[in-house]
Each structure stands twice: as structure tokens, then as C-alpha cells.
Design a protein around this motif. Sequence first.
Motif, mmCIF file in Angstrom:
data_model
loop_
_atom_site.group_PDB
_atom_site.id
_atom_site.type_symbol
_atom_site.label_atom_id
_atom_site.label_comp_id
_atom_site.label_asym_id
_atom_site.label_seq_id
_atom_site.Cartn_x
_atom_site.Cartn_y
_atom_site.Cartn_z
ATOM 1 N N LEU A 166 0.827 -1.202 0.000
ATOM 2 C CA LEU A 166 0.000 0.000 0.000
ATOM 3 C C LEU A 166 0.870 1.265 0.000
ATOM 4 O O LEU A 166 0.587 2.219 -0.732
ATOM 5 N N ARG A 167 1.909 1.255 0.832
ATOM 6 C CA ARG A 167 2.794 2.424 0.869
ATOM 7 C C ARG A 167 3.577 2.553 -0.437
ATOM 8 O O ARG A 167 3.774 3.669 -0.943
ATOM 9 N N GLU A 168 4.029 1.424 -0.962
ATOM 10 C CA GLU A 168 4.777 1.458 -2.213
ATOM 11 C C GLU A 168 3.905 1.984 -3.348
ATOM 12 O O GLU A 168 4.363 2.783 -4.187
ATOM 13 N N ALA A 169 2.635 1.550 -3.366
ATOM 14 C CA ALA A 169 1.726 2.042 -4.405
ATOM 15 C C ALA A 169 1.461 3.531 -4.244
ATOM 16 O O ALA A 169 1.385 4.277 -5.236
ATOM 17 N N GLU A 208 3.534 5.702 -2.924
ATOM 18 C CA GLU A 208 4.748 6.413 -3.327
ATOM 19 C C GLU A 208 4.853 6.488 -4.841
ATOM 20 O O GLU A 208 5.285 7.513 -5.395
ATOM 21 N N VAL A 209 4.450 5.415 -5.525
ATOM 22 C CA VAL A 209 4.474 5.425 -6.993
ATOM 23 C C VAL A 209 3.522 6.496 -7.527
ATOM 24 O O VAL A 209 3.816 7.168 -8.527
ATOM 25 N N ASP A 210 2.395 6.666 -6.845
ATOM 26 C CA ASP A 210 1.413 7.674 -7.267
ATOM 27 C C ASP A 210 1.805 9.086 -6.854
ATOM 28 O O ASP A 210 1.059 10.039 -7.118
ATOM 29 N N GLY A 211 2.955 9.225 -6.170
ATOM 30 C CA GLY A 211 3.450 10.547 -5.813
ATOM 31 C C GLY A 211 3.031 11.038 -4.452
ATOM 32 O O GLY A 211 3.222 12.226 -4.139
ATOM 33 N N ALA A 212 2.481 10.169 -3.608
ATOM 34 C CA ALA A 212 2.041 10.586 -2.279
ATOM 35 C C ALA A 212 3.228 10.633 -1.322
ATOM 36 O O ALA A 212 4.090 9.754 -1.334
ATOM 37 N N ASN A 213 3.271 11.668 -0.491
ATOM 38 C CA ASN A 213 4.295 11.729 0.546
ATOM 39 C C ASN A 213 3.798 11.036 1.811
ATOM 40 O O ASN A 213 2.697 10.472 1.829
ATOM 41 N N PHE A 271 -0.376 8.731 5.209
ATOM 42 C CA PHE A 271 -0.902 8.504 6.558
ATOM 43 C C PHE A 271 -2.394 8.818 6.622
ATOM 44 O O PHE A 271 -3.174 8.027 7.154
ATOM 45 N N PHE A 272 -2.798 9.963 6.083
ATOM 46 C CA PHE A 272 -4.193 10.389 6.220
ATOM 47 C C PHE A 272 -5.124 9.742 5.195
ATOM 48 O O PHE A 272 -6.277 9.434 5.517
ATOM 49 N N LYS A 273 -4.651 9.531 3.978
ATOM 50 C CA LYS A 273 -5.540 9.071 2.916
ATOM 51 C C LYS A 273 -5.528 7.556 2.706
ATOM 52 O O LYS A 273 -6.479 7.015 2.142
ATOM 53 N N VAL A 274 -4.470 6.883 3.152
ATOM 54 C CA VAL A 274 -4.362 5.437 2.925
ATOM 55 C C VAL A 274 -4.358 4.659 4.236
ATOM 56 O O VAL A 274 -5.156 3.731 4.417
ATOM 57 N N LEU A 275 -3.472 5.041 5.164
ATOM 58 C CA LEU A 275 -3.283 4.250 6.363
ATOM 59 C C LEU A 275 -4.452 4.374 7.345
ATOM 60 O O LEU A 275 -4.990 3.365 7.827
ATOM 61 N N ILE A 276 -4.855 5.593 7.662
ATOM 62 C CA ILE A 276 -5.929 5.797 8.641
ATOM 63 C C ILE A 276 -7.231 5.125 8.229
ATOM 64 O O ILE A 276 -7.890 4.475 9.053
ATOM 65 N N PRO A 277 -7.667 5.216 6.951
ATOM 66 C CA PRO A 277 -8.925 4.548 6.578
ATOM 67 C C PRO A 277 -8.918 3.036 6.779
ATOM 68 O O PRO A 277 -9.984 2.456 7.023
ATOM 69 N N VAL A 278 -7.749 2.380 6.673
ATOM 70 C CA VAL A 278 -7.717 0.919 6.855
ATOM 71 C C VAL A 278 -7.452 0.536 8.304
ATOM 72 O O VAL A 278 -7.387 -0.656 8.617
ATOM 73 N N CYS A 279 -7.292 1.534 9.170
ATOM 74 C CA CYS A 279 -7.018 1.266 10.586
ATOM 75 C C CYS A 279 -8.230 1.542 11.462
ATOM 76 O O CYS A 279 -8.083 1.803 12.669
#
Length: 298
Positions: free
Chosen positions: A173-176, A178-183, A188-196
Motif C-alpha cells: 500500500l505504501r509502495e503504491a 509512493e508510486v502515485d506521488g504521495a508523501n 498517513f491520512f488518505k491510505v493508512l488511517i482509513p484501513v485502521c
Amino acid sequence: MKASTKKKTFTQDNAVRFFSNVILIALLLLIIVPVVYILLCSIMDPATRSSVGVSFDPKHWSLEGYTRVFQDDNIWRGFRNSFLYSIGYTAISVVVTLFVAYPLSREDFMGGKFLNALFVFTMFFGGGLMPTYLLMDQLNLVNTVWAILLPNAFSVWNMMLARSYYKSVPKELREAAEVDGANDIQYFFKVLIPVCTPIIAVLCLYQFVAMWNAYFDPMIYLDDPGLQPLQLVIRAILVENQINPNLVGDMEKLAETARLADLLKYSTIVISSVPLLLMYPFFSKYFEKGIMIGSVKG
């Protein structure tokens, strides 16, 4: 041989299942029976309970204890304060915990092992009550709301649960991201928190319950009755209704005071427990997943 082995295994599995069910039923009764007993005691006159015992007959029930409790304006003030403290404390604690746990869950975070050891050290060793009180006094936090919300807002145990849950999230998820240009902040806010969501729900439940039941810190730091939470208000009601035979000469008045004190004791227990009982069904679907993954993974 294979048939006999399968039959033996099947018999053993049934025996284990049977004894497991017996143990679970016994534990369930240990939880339910005291709750039912306290509930019935709160709606029964003590004299009737002494003569006929705990009864399921509505003819023996009375709501006098609850009526007396809710006639006290301090109860409503205590409810309001407890809700505000619990919600504020939960919000601060969960936000701080999630932010601290994230960098510590990253393997590439420099000094992560040292900080983890430092946090764990604080779980076993503290400054003590007097140094903490003096610190709060020097910060001008005594007799303020912040004396309740800030000192214990960060829980190392909760941080460890959140850190372990973060580690269970696939690295892809983090690698994807980063590929899309996310810092890191966007990830943290758009990918990690929603799945936690499960671990966040668990942390919210832990901290809300902890603050709702807290009485020692408010008793130490709050002198203003207008700031006291429900637990201190209930404690004051019970103390005020304690019996001192040396001050009560009339036996009838002594008996009435004892009866009222008994009713108030059980009624206040039920009243203070209701909000927590109403919360658990809404968090139960997240609780098992959040606590198991947070405890085992990583």
C-alpha cells in the motif's frame, strides 16, 4: 487403524468442546449474575429484600432510589462533565497515539528502537504523585480541565497496539502510494488511517472507559465542585448518606437513613454503568479484529 484413529480424535474433540462450553458458560454466569443482582437491588426496597430476598416480582420493585438520585442537580452536572472529559480525553489521546505510533512502526525510522525502549521504560517507572502534583501546580493546571485531559493522554500500551497494527498493513500500500506521488503525510491520512478503523475504535473505547471511570486524578486536582465528574459526584452522595449512629439519636431516622443509603448505593452503580453498556455494541464489531491484530502482529 485409520477409522479407529479418526473416531478417537473425534471423541477427543467433542470432549474438549464440551469442557470449553462449560467453562464459557460458567464465566458468563460470573458476569451476568452480579449485574442482575445489582440491577434488582437498585429497584427493591432494602427492607423487602431483607425479608423476601432478591425478587423478580414487579410488586416488590420501587424506583425511589433513581428518583432520589436524579433529583440531585449535581448528578446532571457530573454526567455533563464526564461526557465532556471523556470525549475530549479520547480525542486527544487517540490523535497523539496514532501520530507517535506511525514513525515507530517504520523500519527506516532512525532511533526507533531507542525511543521504543524509552517509552517502555516509562510504563514501569514514574515520578510518583507528589512530583507530578508539584509539576501540575507549577504549570498552573491544578483545578483546571487540562489537569484531567493532558497528563495521562498518552498511553504506551495503546501506542504499542497501534504500532503493531500499522506493521500488519501490507507494505505494498505504501509502495503504491509512493508510486502515485504521495508523501508520508498523504499516505498517513488518505491510505493508512482509513484501513485502521478497527484499532482506532479499540483505542477510543479504551480511553473513553478509562476517563469515564476515573476518579483519583479528579479527586487530587479538582477542588471546584462545578468541574467534578460523575464519579466524584456519586462518591460525594454516598459519603453524605453514610450512617453515623453517634449523630442519629432517633432509631426511626437511623433506619430510614440506612434504607436510603442502600438504595442510593445500587442506583448510582447502575447509573454510572449505563453509558458504557450502551457503547459496547457499537464497538464490538471492531473490537476483536483490532485487539487481536494489534496484539499479535509485529
